[in-house]
Enzyme design. Structure first.
Site, PDB file in Angstrom:
ATOM      1  N   LYS A  12       0.843  -1.207   0.000  1.00 12.05           N
ATOM      2  CA  LYS A  12       0.000   0.000   0.000  1.00 12.05           C
ATOM      3  C   LYS A  12       0.877   1.255   0.000  1.00 12.05           C
ATOM      4  O   LYS A  12       0.632   2.202  -0.754  1.00 12.05           O
ATOM      5  CB  LYS A  12      -0.943  -0.014   1.212  1.00 12.05           C
ATOM      6  CG  LYS A  12      -2.061  -1.044   1.075  1.00 12.05           C
ATOM      7  CD  LYS A  12      -2.829  -1.286   2.369  1.00 12.05           C
ATOM      8  CE  LYS A  12      -3.829  -2.428   2.170  1.00 12.05           C
ATOM      9  NZ  LYS A  12      -4.534  -2.812   3.393  1.00 12.05           N
TER      10      LYS A  12
ATOM     11  N   GLN B 292      -4.436  -1.540   9.600  1.00  6.96           N
ATOM     12  CA  GLN B 292      -4.376  -2.862   8.990  1.00  6.96           C
ATOM     13  C   GLN B 292      -4.951  -3.914   9.942  1.00  6.96           C
ATOM     14  O   GLN B 292      -4.552  -3.994  11.100  1.00  6.96           O
ATOM     15  CB  GLN B 292      -2.909  -3.190   8.644  1.00  6.96           C
ATOM     16  CG  GLN B 292      -2.735  -4.494   7.894  1.00  6.96           C
ATOM     17  CD  GLN B 292      -3.376  -4.497   6.517  1.00  6.96           C
ATOM     18  OE1 GLN B 292      -3.270  -3.537   5.752  1.00  6.96           O
ATOM     19  NE2 GLN B 292      -4.065  -5.576   6.188  1.00  6.96           N
TER      20      GLN B 292
ATOM     21  N   ASP C  29     -10.933   2.992   4.051  1.00  4.84           N
ATOM     22  CA  ASP C  29     -11.299   1.576   3.910  1.00  4.84           C
ATOM     23  C   ASP C  29     -12.824   1.409   3.858  1.00  4.84           C
ATOM     24  O   ASP C  29     -13.315   0.339   3.518  1.00  4.84           O
ATOM     25  CB  ASP C  29     -10.750   0.762   5.105  1.00  4.84           C
ATOM     26  CG  ASP C  29      -9.514  -0.049   4.723  1.00  4.84           C
ATOM     27  OD1 ASP C  29      -9.304  -0.272   3.512  1.00  4.84           O
ATOM     28  OD2 ASP C  29      -8.770  -0.446   5.639  1.00  4.84           O
TER      29      ASP C  29
END
Ligand code: NDP
Length: 288
Positions: A54, A98, A121
């Site tokens: 990422k 994460q 997200d």
């Protein structure tokens, strides 16, 4: 016997990321340097690879990134404090924690602590609610990527029979909402579904998001269907140790009309849409 066309997620990602890089440049010319902050807690090897990918993708597309890495035994209060700091920092546009988090963390509480305006997200309850209402702010990256893939191939969604196997909050459920908004007729299957094959065989568009290697076989697919394989599974060493999807590609490709490979299908698009969400968040700061 026909052979399905391959929906190449790497190729599509390259073209989408090139456009995102242009938007990043345009933002910078207006004094906004788009920035994604990524928080990683613990040493889970897969998570470390995801975070590295990422951050690298950000750099290549001209986005700034911050990476905070904490030891697995970190007190959750430390991470909550850092999230609060990032929420308040106007130079940060997207925040990502994460998953999975170590056991001392309440993951839902962590996700809810992220400002919904920076929740790239799309996991915050406010953003999930907005998606349900058909007014999405941030769409979670994997379903967003799948929608871009379907659109890129002009797959007809209106009136299509769609079957989604898997009902997770991060893939199955948002995927269903997005396809419903496109006027597809959506069926969601899960571990308690009776006679899965009777459902999958009806699907014009079949989305597999289960986490079980090769469980969808060619005999479960309607001839000519579009098959989207979200699964990422690692085969045991005695079977070669390679990555594979939830779809048995070898048998499926002889029946499907269009199919995503694993690797090189949905995976690259997921990261691409994370960049897209970060750019969108940065662009919104110019609207207010
Ligand atoms: P989850 O484990 O959260 O959900 C799996 C779903 O599959 C559940 O709804 C479960 O049902 C269902 N399921 C399990 N067994 C069966 C079965 N035998 N028949 C029908 N349904 C079944 O997984 P995720 O949604 O997080 O991920 C799914 C896969 O996608 C994984 O391989 C993951 O690695 C991959 N993934 C890939 C991404 C990418 O970028 N390409 C991003 C995110 C995930 P129930 O709810 O009843 O338990």
């Amino acid at each position: 016997m026909t052979t399905a066309r391959i929906l190449d997620g790497n190729a599509l990602s390259t073209s989408v990321r090139a456009k995102l890089a242009e938007r990043a440049t345009a933002l910078k010319s207006r004094g906004v340097d788009p920035c994604l902050a990524v928080i990683l807690v613990g040493e889970d090897p897969a998570s470390s690879v995801y975070v590295r990918n990422k951050v690298n993708a950000c750099e290549k597309a001209g986005l700034r990134s911050l990476r905070d890495v904490y030891a697995a035994d970190t007190d959750p209060a430390v991470v909550f404090a850092r999230i609060a700091e990032l929420n308040a920092d106007p130079s940060v546009h997207g925040i990502l924690v994460q998953l999975p988090l170590p056991k001392q963390f309440d993951s839902d509480a962590v996700l809810e602590a992220i400002s919904p305006l920076k929740d790239v997200d799309g996991f915050h309850a406010e953003n999930v609610g907005a998606l349900m209402q058909g007014k999405p702010r941030f769409i979670s990256c994997t379903p967003y990527g799948v929608m871009e893939m379907l659109k890129s191939e002009k797959v007809v969604m209106k009136g299509a029979e769609v079957v989604i196997v898997g009902r997770s909050n991060i893939v199955g459920k948002p995927m269903a909402m997005l396809l419903l908004q496109q006027s597809a007729t959506v069926t969601i299957c899960h571990s308690q579904t009776r006679d899965l094959k009777s459902h999958t065989l009806r699907a014009d568009i079949l989305v597999a998001a289960v986490g079980k290697a090769k469980m969808i076989t060619g005999d479960m697919i309607k001839p000519g269907a579009t098959v989207i394989d979200v699964g990422i599974n690692r085969l045991p060493a005695e079977q070669g140790g390679k990555l594979c999807g939830d779809v048995d590609f070898e048998s499926a490709k002889n029946v499907a009309g269009l199919i995503t490979p694993v690797p090189g299908g949905v995976g690259p698009m997921t990261i691409t849409m994370l960049l897209a969400n970060t750019i969108e968040a940065a662009e919104r700061t110019l609207e207010t």
